[in-house]
Design a protein around this motif. Structure first.
Motif, mmCIF file in Angstrom:
data_model
loop_
_atom_site.group_PDB
_atom_site.id
_atom_site.type_symbol
_atom_site.label_atom_id
_atom_site.label_comp_id
_atom_site.label_asym_id
_atom_site.label_seq_id
_atom_site.Cartn_x
_atom_site.Cartn_y
_atom_site.Cartn_z
ATOM 1 N N THR A 19 0.832 -1.205 0.000
ATOM 2 C CA THR A 19 0.000 0.000 0.000
ATOM 3 C C THR A 19 0.867 1.256 0.000
ATOM 4 O OG1 THR A 19 -1.816 -1.135 1.094
ATOM 5 C CG2 THR A 19 -1.776 1.269 1.287
ATOM 6 N N ALA A 20 1.891 1.284 0.843
ATOM 7 C CA ALA A 20 2.780 2.454 0.906
ATOM 8 C C ALA A 20 3.507 2.652 -0.422
ATOM 9 C CB ALA A 20 3.784 2.294 2.041
ATOM 10 N N LEU A 21 3.952 1.573 -1.038
ATOM 11 C CA LEU A 21 4.638 1.676 -2.333
ATOM 12 C C LEU A 21 3.686 2.161 -3.423
ATOM 13 C CD1 LEU A 21 6.778 -1.522 -1.986
ATOM 14 C CD2 LEU A 21 7.705 0.776 -2.394
ATOM 15 N N ARG A 22 2.469 1.641 -3.436
ATOM 16 C CA ARG A 22 1.488 2.088 -4.428
ATOM 17 C C ARG A 22 1.163 3.564 -4.241
ATOM 18 N NH1 ARG A 22 -3.227 -0.588 -3.387
ATOM 19 N NH2 ARG A 22 -4.126 0.331 -5.258
ATOM 20 N N ARG A 23 1.085 4.013 -2.995
ATOM 21 C CA ARG A 23 0.838 5.437 -2.726
ATOM 22 C C ARG A 23 2.010 6.287 -3.224
ATOM 23 N NH1 ARG A 23 -3.410 6.828 0.123
ATOM 24 N NH2 ARG A 23 -2.554 8.858 0.665
ATOM 25 N N ASP A 24 3.237 5.834 -2.955
ATOM 26 C CA ASP A 24 4.417 6.574 -3.420
ATOM 27 C C ASP A 24 4.462 6.639 -4.945
ATOM 28 O OD1 ASP A 24 5.134 6.903 -0.777
ATOM 29 O OD2 ASP A 24 6.867 5.551 -0.876
ATOM 30 N N TYR A 25 4.131 5.524 -5.593
ATOM 31 C CA TYR A 25 4.087 5.478 -7.062
ATOM 32 C C TYR A 25 3.091 6.517 -7.573
ATOM 33 C CZ TYR A 25 2.191 3.959 -11.549
ATOM 34 O OH TYR A 25 1.707 3.948 -12.836
ATOM 35 N N TYR A 26 1.867 6.466 -7.059
ATOM 36 C CA TYR A 26 0.840 7.385 -7.548
ATOM 37 C C TYR A 26 1.223 8.834 -7.255
ATOM 38 C CZ TYR A 26 -3.565 9.268 -9.012
ATOM 39 O OH TYR A 26 -4.516 9.984 -9.697
ATOM 40 N N ASP A 27 1.773 9.090 -6.076
ATOM 41 C CA ASP A 27 2.207 10.439 -5.716
ATOM 42 C C ASP A 27 3.228 10.949 -6.737
ATOM 43 O OD1 ASP A 27 2.801 12.831 -4.386
ATOM 44 O OD2 ASP A 27 3.991 11.851 -2.840
ATOM 45 N N GLU A 28 4.217 10.128 -7.066
ATOM 46 C CA GLU A 28 5.256 10.587 -7.995
ATOM 47 C C GLU A 28 4.710 10.838 -9.390
ATOM 48 O OE1 GLU A 28 9.528 9.312 -9.903
ATOM 49 O OE2 GLU A 28 9.095 8.726 -7.836
ATOM 50 N N VAL A 29 3.948 9.897 -9.940
ATOM 51 C CA VAL A 29 3.485 10.090 -11.324
ATOM 52 C C VAL A 29 2.444 11.204 -11.411
ATOM 53 C CG1 VAL A 29 4.135 7.776 -12.105
ATOM 54 C CG2 VAL A 29 1.802 8.191 -11.299
ATOM 55 N N ALA A 30 1.576 11.327 -10.409
ATOM 56 C CA ALA A 30 0.581 12.398 -10.431
ATOM 57 C C ALA A 30 1.239 13.765 -10.237
ATOM 58 C CB ALA A 30 -0.479 12.157 -9.355
ATOM 59 N N SER A 31 2.176 13.846 -9.306
ATOM 60 C CA SER A 31 2.861 15.116 -9.059
ATOM 61 C C SER A 31 3.633 15.576 -10.284
ATOM 62 C CB SER A 31 3.796 14.987 -7.854
ATOM 63 O OG SER A 31 3.054 14.733 -6.674
ATOM 64 N N ARG A 32 4.264 14.647 -10.973
ATOM 65 C CA ARG A 32 4.983 15.021 -12.200
ATOM 66 C C ARG A 32 4.006 15.497 -13.274
ATOM 67 N NH1 ARG A 32 10.003 11.056 -13.519
ATOM 68 N NH2 ARG A 32 10.043 12.413 -15.324
ATOM 69 N N TYR A 33 2.871 14.831 -13.379
ATOM 70 C CA TYR A 33 1.885 15.194 -14.393
ATOM 71 C C TYR A 33 1.291 16.573 -14.104
ATOM 72 C CZ TYR A 33 -2.127 14.834 -17.512
ATOM 73 O OH TYR A 33 -3.061 15.061 -18.492
ATOM 74 N N TRP A 34 0.909 16.802 -12.846
ATOM 75 C CA TRP A 34 0.285 18.067 -12.474
ATOM 76 C C TRP A 34 1.296 19.184 -12.242
ATOM 77 C CZ3 TRP A 34 -2.802 14.842 -8.509
ATOM 78 C CH2 TRP A 34 -3.890 14.219 -9.141
ATOM 79 N N LYS A 35 2.585 18.828 -12.202
ATOM 80 C CA LYS A 35 3.659 19.797 -11.957
ATOM 81 C C LYS A 35 3.480 20.522 -10.616
ATOM 82 C CE LYS A 35 4.709 20.581 -16.837
ATOM 83 N NZ LYS A 35 4.039 19.467 -17.411
ATOM 84 N N ARG A 36 2.992 19.749 -9.633
ATOM 85 C CA ARG A 36 2.832 20.221 -8.264
ATOM 86 C C ARG A 36 2.651 18.977 -7.392
ATOM 87 N NH1 ARG A 36 -2.089 18.960 -6.663
ATOM 88 N NH2 ARG A 36 -3.849 19.057 -8.083
ATOM 89 N N PRO A 37 2.908 19.094 -6.091
ATOM 90 C CA PRO A 37 2.715 17.924 -5.226
ATOM 91 C C PRO A 37 1.244 17.485 -5.182
ATOM 92 C CG PRO A 37 4.056 19.584 -4.128
ATOM 93 C CD PRO A 37 3.501 20.223 -5.376
ATOM 94 N N ALA A 38 1.031 16.189 -5.301
ATOM 95 C CA ALA A 38 -0.314 15.635 -5.141
ATOM 96 C C ALA A 38 -0.686 15.673 -3.666
ATOM 97 C CB ALA A 38 -0.347 14.198 -5.653
#
Length: 167
Positions: A19-38
């Motif tokens: 769960t923690a790894l999946r959250r980190d994955y989503y945080d990184e790809v979403a933050s890069r896409y939105w160009k801001r922290p998720a």
């Protein structure tokens, strides 16, 4: 001095480490896409009903990568048909990159795909995820026509799987 190695294990997507790894994955790809922290709420929303429960036999597999015992990465395999599997959620935490884990994780996921009966793996990603795209190409993935569509899918790759090498 003991040599630190990568260890990969099948794991349910709802364990604390997965769960923690999946959250980190989503945080990184979403933050890069939105160009801001998720935000935590955005991560929760992104992971809700994301189909991760299919990453378990008989429809798939999910692996957690550990380096020196620490949860360092993850990846999933999802059967798309009789002999084709998709690699998904392939991720290494930044602190563990550059230690040979990404290629080893890909090989582990390919072995999991073979075990599920796949003869070909496919995946999709975004154009801005240059490091991931470079990794896939370095490990024999070639660009293929789109096999699915979605808002974050911009490039597709595939690779024929051959029987695993025996020692």
């Amino acid at each position: 001095m003991a040599r630190v190695t990568w260890i990969f294990s099948p794991e349910r997507v709802d364990t604390p480490d997965a769960t923690a790894l999946r959250r980190d994955y989503y945080d990184e790809v979403a933050s890069r896409y939105w160009k801001r922290p998720a935000t935590a709420a955005e991560i929760d929303e992104g992971l809700a009903d994301d189909g991760a429960e299919l990453l378990a036999p008989p429809t798939g597999d999910f692996r957690v990568a550990r380096f020196g015992g620490e949860p360092a990465g993850c990846g999933g395999v999802l059967l798309l048909g009789e002999d084709r599997a998709e690699l998904t959620r392939v991720y290494l935490r930044p602190a563990f990159r550059g230690r040979g884990g990404a290629g080893a994780l890909l090989a582990e996921l390919e072995d999991a795909a073979r075990a599920l009966g796949a003869r070909r793996t496919v995946l999709n990603t975004r154009l801005d995820l240059i490091e991931a795209r470079s990794l896939y190409v370095r490990h024999g993935y070639a660009e293929i026509p789109a096999y699915c569509t979605g808002p974050y899918m911009e490039i597709w790759y595939g690779k024929e799987l051959f029987p695993a090498a025996t020692a």
